[in-house]
Structures are given as structure tokens and as C-alpha cells.
Design an enzyme around this catalytic site. Structure first.
Site, mmCIF file in Angstrom:
data_model
loop_
_atom_site.group_PDB
_atom_site.id
_atom_site.type_symbol
_atom_site.label_atom_id
_atom_site.label_comp_id
_atom_site.label_asym_id
_atom_site.label_seq_id
_atom_site.Cartn_x
_atom_site.Cartn_y
_atom_site.Cartn_z
ATOM 1 N N HIS A 15 0.854 -1.196 0.000
ATOM 2 C CA HIS A 15 0.000 0.000 0.000
ATOM 3 C C HIS A 15 0.886 1.240 0.000
ATOM 4 O O HIS A 15 1.330 1.710 1.043
ATOM 5 C CB HIS A 15 -0.924 -0.021 1.223
ATOM 6 C CG HIS A 15 -2.007 1.008 1.183
ATOM 7 N ND1 HIS A 15 -3.352 0.712 1.340
ATOM 8 C CD2 HIS A 15 -1.965 2.356 0.988
ATOM 9 C CE1 HIS A 15 -4.069 1.822 1.251
ATOM 10 N NE2 HIS A 15 -3.248 2.847 1.046
ATOM 11 N N HIS A 17 1.173 5.002 -2.163
ATOM 12 C CA HIS A 17 0.679 5.923 -3.197
ATOM 13 C C HIS A 17 1.858 6.607 -3.880
ATOM 14 O O HIS A 17 2.756 7.139 -3.210
ATOM 15 C CB HIS A 17 -0.225 6.986 -2.578
ATOM 16 C CG HIS A 17 -1.511 6.429 -2.040
ATOM 17 N ND1 HIS A 17 -2.679 6.430 -2.765
ATOM 18 C CD2 HIS A 17 -1.808 5.830 -0.863
ATOM 19 C CE1 HIS A 17 -3.654 5.867 -2.036
ATOM 20 N NE2 HIS A 17 -3.141 5.503 -0.888
ATOM 21 N N ASP A 19 2.048 9.485 -5.681
ATOM 22 C CA ASP A 19 2.236 10.936 -5.486
ATOM 23 C C ASP A 19 2.757 11.271 -4.086
ATOM 24 O O ASP A 19 3.590 12.157 -3.923
ATOM 25 C CB ASP A 19 0.947 11.727 -5.803
ATOM 26 C CG ASP A 19 -0.282 11.226 -5.078
ATOM 27 O OD1 ASP A 19 -0.192 10.210 -4.358
ATOM 28 O OD2 ASP A 19 -1.360 11.844 -5.233
ATOM 29 N N GLY A 163 -9.922 8.181 -1.938
ATOM 30 C CA GLY A 163 -10.607 9.475 -1.802
ATOM 31 C C GLY A 163 -11.378 9.549 -0.499
ATOM 32 O O GLY A 163 -11.240 8.684 0.373
ATOM 33 N N HIS A 190 -9.969 1.087 -0.159
ATOM 34 C CA HIS A 190 -9.737 1.853 1.069
ATOM 35 C C HIS A 190 -11.055 1.831 1.847
ATOM 36 O O HIS A 190 -12.052 2.402 1.387
ATOM 37 C CB HIS A 190 -9.436 3.321 0.741
ATOM 38 C CG HIS A 190 -8.028 3.604 0.358
ATOM 39 N ND1 HIS A 190 -7.528 3.330 -0.878
ATOM 40 C CD2 HIS A 190 -7.006 4.170 1.064
ATOM 41 C CE1 HIS A 190 -6.257 3.715 -0.927
ATOM 42 N NE2 HIS A 190 -5.910 4.228 0.238
ATOM 43 N N GLU A 193 -11.031 3.488 7.041
ATOM 44 C CA GLU A 193 -9.899 4.362 7.397
ATOM 45 C C GLU A 193 -10.475 5.567 8.155
ATOM 46 O O GLU A 193 -10.161 5.800 9.307
ATOM 47 C CB GLU A 193 -9.145 4.820 6.139
ATOM 48 C CG GLU A 193 -7.970 5.754 6.444
ATOM 49 C CD GLU A 193 -7.297 6.298 5.181
ATOM 50 O OE1 GLU A 193 -7.885 6.173 4.080
ATOM 51 O OE2 GLU A 193 -6.189 6.862 5.307
ATOM 52 N N ASP A 270 1.914 3.716 3.066
ATOM 53 C CA ASP A 270 0.893 4.632 2.557
ATOM 54 C C ASP A 270 1.533 5.733 1.709
ATOM 55 O O ASP A 270 1.363 5.755 0.502
ATOM 56 C CB ASP A 270 0.052 5.249 3.684
ATOM 57 C CG ASP A 270 -1.371 5.571 3.250
ATOM 58 O OD1 ASP A 270 -1.759 5.174 2.143
ATOM 59 O OD2 ASP A 270 -2.099 6.223 4.017
HETATM 60 ZN ZN LIG Z 1 -3.977 4.811 0.976
#
Ligand SMILES: [Zn+2]
Length: 337
Positions: A15, A17, A19, A163, A190, A193, A270
């Protein structure tokens, strides 16, 4: 395990991301100016999701063309190789990089090209998870997933839903993911969370093979039993969850509870840059804070291989890597005795 041993351990990251994990050097090069660490990473006393999300603006600007996407894939694998990550699933939302000049397919191809180069140079195997966004229309998300499906097995390994979970419950995306399932695209979601346990239950009901975070099933024995029985991989990201206040304090973080419930727990970063973290740091943190034992660290890695959206040949290689490291350590320990 000492920090040195954790660095040396072959690690699997599920997991992460794109960016939120780009290096300062990469971002400075792309923007053509110096950036301060404060612009890219949250402070140690980050108090909200809003502060966390602010940090995605600059890296987002760096992946709006082919060159940026190619270099970003290379950059993230380079960072991972420095701490012996041997397999990584990198996720990103292709539609956020789509422009008049660059179609969704071109976005995906550009990233894959950079990752492929990174794999050749740094030896980190990878899969790409394409994220549908909760604030996008079903039509757009569906178009993206169908496009990504064309690359399944050729770099792309799965889809995801990312999102603002609190504003858009999973129940609004059942149709999208029923169709995703139908076209043979595996997916993680996701869920739980910053939303409730129902989102986790719905995600699994519609066919999610893994859950991102899953914090909201803390204390929910019934749901935990169901997910454990189904072998659903749980992608936990401890440092990020504390920063975004998915949990209010370290004491509330349910990693010990989830492991004891027999859930297939994995530990992940993450967002390496936004959270100012590495997989080594996450593992060090859970060992120190939650008494995660050395053998449980190895279980976390085996769980990650198990839960990976990778083919059997890749999984075999990864199991061998993790196991050979354990065997070598045992030999070294015995020699000391
Ligand atoms: Zn995430």
C-alpha cells in the site's frame, strides 16, 4: 530486530501511493526550484487529515506529463531499493494525470515504462494498482478501470477505490465494483480508514480481496472473524493512520488485536514522503509500540506475499527471498552460540 536487521530484511510493500511517495530530489528537479521539507511532509504533530492532504499538491503537479510519470516510477523504486523492498505495489489515480494531450492509457503506459526501467536498474519487482476516485463519476471511474484492465498482467495488477471515505460510503460504488469483478480485475478498497465498518463489509461483499486500513473493524469480532476466514489481506499503515487521526492515539491502533484475531495483516507506508516514513521505520515503530515480535515481523512479510496481486512465479521468488533471509539469520545466530 535491530534497525540494521530490519533494513536488510527483504520487504514487501502493498500500500504505497505514488504521489505521496516521490522524493524531494525528484520534486525539486521537476519543479525547477528548491522545496522545503515542510512543503512535502507533515509535521510530527500533524493534527488533521486536511493538513495531510495539503501535501499532495506539489507532487501532483510533477506527474502531469509523460516524462514526469516515467521519472516518478523510476524515483519511487529507487527509494524503495535503498531499504531492500524487493516487491512493491504502487498505486495511483490515472484520471488525475489525464490531460488533453495525455489519455488514460498513455498515463498508465508512461508510469509502467518508468517502473520497468526502475525494476531493471534496482531489482525491485512491482505491480500497479489503479485507483478509482470517490469524487469522480461512475462513468469516468468505469472508463478508467476498463482501460487499466487492458494492462492487467502487463504491469497493472489490480484496482482500488480512494478518496474521501467519510463523504462517499461504499454503498455508492457497489455497481462499479460488481462490474470490475465481472471483467476479471482484482481489487482492494480503502475502507474503514475514516469511515465505518459497513464500508469494509460492503467492500468484501462486492469482491474486494484486500482492505486498505480497515481500522473501523476494531472491536468488531464478527467482522474480523469473517475477514480472517476469507483470508482478506489487511493493508495497515500505522504512521499515516496516526497522522491523519484515523485513530486518536497509539493506544487505539488495532494491530495487536488484528494479529491476534488471525487476520492477514500487512504493514505498509501509505505515503513515504508525506508521512516521512519507510517500511523499516513502520516495522521499527510497531515492534517498539505494540510489542510485535521478530517472528511476527516475518509473518507480516509472508502475509504480504500471500496477499500480493502477483502471479505464482513471482510469489514463489518472494517466499524464497524472505525465507532465505530467515535461514541465514538462524545460521548466524547458531554460529554465535
Ligand atoms: Zn492509501
Amino acid at each position: 530486530m535491530t534497525r540494521e536487521k530490519l533494513i536488510a530484511l527483504p520487504k514487501i510493500e502493498l500500500h504505497c501511493h505514488l504521489d505521496g511517495s516521490l522524493s524531494k530530489e525528484f520534486i525539486e528537479k521537476r519543479l525547477g526550484r528548491e522545496v522545503s521539507p515542510k512543503e512535502l511532509s507533515v509535521s510530527d504533530d500533524c493534527t488533521s487529515l486536511a493538513e495531510y492532504l495539503e501535501k499532495f499538491t506539489l507532487p501532483g503537479l510533477c506527474i502531469m506529463d509523460e516524462e514526469g510519470l516515467k521519472e516518478s516510477g523510476y524515483d519511487v523504486l529507487k527509494s524503495m531499493s535503498r531499504e531492500n523492498v524487493c516487491y512493491a505495489e504502487i498505486r495511483f489515480a490515472p484520471l488525475l494525470s489525464e490531460t488533453e494531450e495525455m489519455s488514460c492509457a498513455k498515463v498508465i503506459e508512461s508510469l509502467l515504462e518508468g517502473l520497468e526501467k526502475g525494476r531493471a536498474d534496482f531489482g525491485v519487482e512491482f505491480g500497479v494498482i489503479t485507483c478509482a476516485m470517490r469524487h469522480h463519476s461512475e462513468e469516468d471511474n468505469s472508463r478508467m478501470i476498463k482501460t487499466a484492465r487492458e494492462y492487467l498482467g502487463c504491469g497493472v495488477c489490480a484496482a482500488d477505490l480512494a478518496g474521501a471515505e467519510a463523504s462517499y460510503p461504499m454503498s455508492e460504488f457497489m455497481n462499479l465494483f460488481q462490474n470490475t469483478h465481472k471483467i476479471g480485475m482484482p481489487f482492494t478498497i480503502h475502507a474503514g480508514e475514516c469511515g465505518n465498518a459497513q464500508n469494509i463489509a460492503d467492500a468484501v461483499r462486492v469482491g474486494a480481496e484486500r482492505i486498505g486500513h480497515g481500522i473501523a473493524m476494531r472491536g468488531n469480532r464478527e467482522l474480523q472473524r469473517e475477514l480472517a476466514a476469507k483470508g482478506i489481506g489487511i493493508e495497515m499503515c500505522p504512521i499515516s493512520n496516526l497522522q491523519t487521526k484515523a485513530v486518536q492515539s497509539t493506544a487505539e491502533y488495532p494491530i495487536r488485536e488484528f494479529l491476534d484475531a488471525g487476520l492477514k495483516v500487512t504493514v505498509n507506508t501509505d505515503n513515504r514522503t508525506v508521512s516521512n516514513t519507510t517500511l523499516t521505520k513502520e516495522l521499527e515503530f510497531v515492534q517498539k509500540t505494540y510489542g510485535i515480535r521478530d517472528e511476527e515481523v516475518l509473518l507480516l512479510m509472508k502475509n504480504a506475499v500471500d496477499a500480493a496481486f502477483a502471479g505464482e512465479a513471482v510469489k514463489e521468488r518472494l517466499y524464497r527471498k524472505v525465507n532465505s533471509k530467515i535461514k541465514r539469520d538462524e545460521v548466524n545466530e547458531n554460529e554465535k552460540l
